[in-house]
Design a protein around this motif. Sequence first.
Motif, short mmCIF file in Angstrom:
data_model
loop_
_atom_site.label_atom_id
_atom_site.label_comp_id
_atom_site.label_asym_id
_atom_site.label_seq_id
_atom_site.Cartn_x
_atom_site.Cartn_y
_atom_site.Cartn_z
N UNK A 270 6.97 0.79 -4.83
CA UNK A 270 5.55 0.74 -5.19
C UNK A 270 4.84 -0.36 -4.39
N UNK A 271 5.48 -1.52 -4.26
CA UNK A 271 4.89 -2.61 -3.48
C UNK A 271 4.61 -2.18 -2.04
N UNK A 272 5.59 -1.53 -1.43
CA UNK A 272 5.41 -1.07 -0.05
C UNK A 272 4.28 -0.04 0.04
N UNK A 273 4.13 0.77 -0.99
CA UNK A 273 3.02 1.72 -1.01
C UNK A 273 1.68 1.02 -0.97
N UNK A 274 1.53 -0.04 -1.77
CA UNK A 274 0.28 -0.81 -1.75
C UNK A 274 0.06 -1.46 -0.38
N UNK A 275 1.09 -2.08 0.16
CA UNK A 275 0.96 -2.78 1.44
C UNK A 275 0.60 -1.81 2.55
N UNK A 276 1.29 -0.69 2.60
CA UNK A 276 1.04 0.29 3.66
C UNK A 276 -0.36 0.88 3.60
N UNK A 277 -0.97 0.85 2.41
CA UNK A 277 -2.34 1.37 2.29
C UNK A 277 -3.39 0.26 2.37
N UNK A 278 -2.94 -0.94 2.78
CA UNK A 278 -3.88 -2.00 3.10
C UNK A 278 -4.28 -2.92 1.97
N UNK A 279 -3.60 -2.85 0.84
CA UNK A 279 -3.93 -3.74 -0.27
C UNK A 279 -3.20 -5.08 -0.12
N UNK A 280 -3.78 -6.12 -0.67
CA UNK A 280 -3.25 -7.48 -0.55
C UNK A 280 -2.44 -7.83 -1.80
N UNK A 281 -1.24 -8.36 -1.59
CA UNK A 281 -0.42 -8.81 -2.70
C UNK A 281 -0.91 -10.17 -3.19
N UNK A 282 -0.95 -10.34 -4.49
CA UNK A 282 -1.26 -11.67 -5.03
C UNK A 282 -0.04 -12.58 -4.97
N UNK A 283 1.13 -11.98 -5.16
CA UNK A 283 2.40 -12.70 -5.14
C UNK A 283 3.46 -11.73 -4.63
N UNK A 284 4.34 -12.22 -3.78
CA UNK A 284 5.39 -11.35 -3.24
C UNK A 284 6.59 -11.41 -4.18
N UNK A 285 6.64 -10.49 -5.12
CA UNK A 285 7.69 -10.49 -6.14
C UNK A 285 8.83 -9.58 -5.72
N UNK A 286 10.09 -10.07 -5.83
CA UNK A 286 11.25 -9.23 -5.52
C UNK A 286 11.78 -8.48 -6.73
N UNK A 287 11.07 -8.55 -7.85
CA UNK A 287 11.59 -7.94 -9.09
C UNK A 287 10.70 -6.79 -9.54
N UNK A 288 10.70 -6.49 -10.81
CA UNK A 288 10.05 -5.27 -11.30
C UNK A 288 8.58 -5.46 -11.65
N UNK A 289 8.04 -6.67 -11.50
CA UNK A 289 6.62 -6.90 -11.71
C UNK A 289 5.95 -7.06 -10.34
N UNK A 290 4.86 -6.33 -10.13
CA UNK A 290 4.14 -6.41 -8.87
C UNK A 290 2.68 -6.77 -9.13
N UNK A 291 2.18 -7.76 -8.40
CA UNK A 291 0.83 -8.26 -8.59
C UNK A 291 0.01 -7.99 -7.34
N UNK A 292 -1.08 -7.25 -7.51
CA UNK A 292 -1.88 -6.78 -6.38
C UNK A 292 -3.35 -7.14 -6.62
N UNK A 293 -4.05 -7.54 -5.55
CA UNK A 293 -5.49 -7.78 -5.63
C UNK A 293 -6.20 -6.45 -5.36
#
Length: 341
Positions: A270-293
Amino acid sequence: MLHFDTDYMEGAHPEVMRRLMETNLEQTSGYGSDDYTCHARELIRQACGQPEAGVYFLVGGTQTNATVIDGLLARHEGVLGAETAHINVHEAGAIEASGHKVLTLPQHEGKLCAEEVEAYIADFYRDATYEHMVAPGMVYISHPTEYGTLYSLSELEALSRVCRKANIPLYMDGARLGYGLAAPGTDVTLQDIARLCDVFYIGGTKVGALFGEAVVAPHAERLPHFFPLIKQHGALLAKGRLLGIQFETLFTDGIYLEMGKHAVRLAQKLKQGFVQKGYKLHMDSPTNQQFVCLPNADIDRLSAHATFELWGPRGEEETVVRFVTSWATREADVDALIDLL
């Protein structure tokens, strides 16, 4: 509707439900004295590499934190934690309600810095009036943190050294520990945690159980008279075997770790999906919680199709949003959310 609010929206792992139903009409002694709970304790001791550890089963995370912290602190002491610590921001003053203060330090991606903990303790005792103040009686951390980040082994070792030098306990909140242990690149094992922490708990509520947390004290004398304290806090389950059976199941055949791997793999997708579509991560989490701006317009659009949490107040133009996967998240749902971006 797709659901990514948190990791306790589903009931329990099917094998947990099967074992509960299979044993439903058995008659066993109460309060955790049954054979299932005794076996669960042994399985956890083996997994931790701590054959003499005290293992106690409580129902929920806030209840567990309040009970353990009350058990570790003297009446005049408080607990040191990051300003973003769960006990400080999301437990409605449960620690203060038990008569102990949460003493906050700066957070670094949700984590405490050992040097700052050491400096706080040193400065406290350099103050000639320290006996008039709340003493730092223990250190609280969570792994993963509120931001889904993890302590490295070196960071955990540094905190442990500081606490042992100051002769205060290090306590780890492991509500999502299964997801932390399964994260790619982590160098912290369950055995490391048992070696370096004085008390910690293994989360079940958020990792495949209907409810329940397993408190582990590698050196049981760290929590003297803990059984009656559990009862004082209303945390002693009469039908204790319901907790024992769940943890016995989770720690059989590697189920606990496999569930963690599943959730983390989908969260990283899911994180890679956000990144590939140009969204900015609030925190780079390696676990099951993902924070996106997310822009507020995107939040409003996605809300028609998916549920998730705003992480703090809504901003003027964009807001930090949390998406959480669990042991039961379906890959098709992750794919569907990515398609909506």
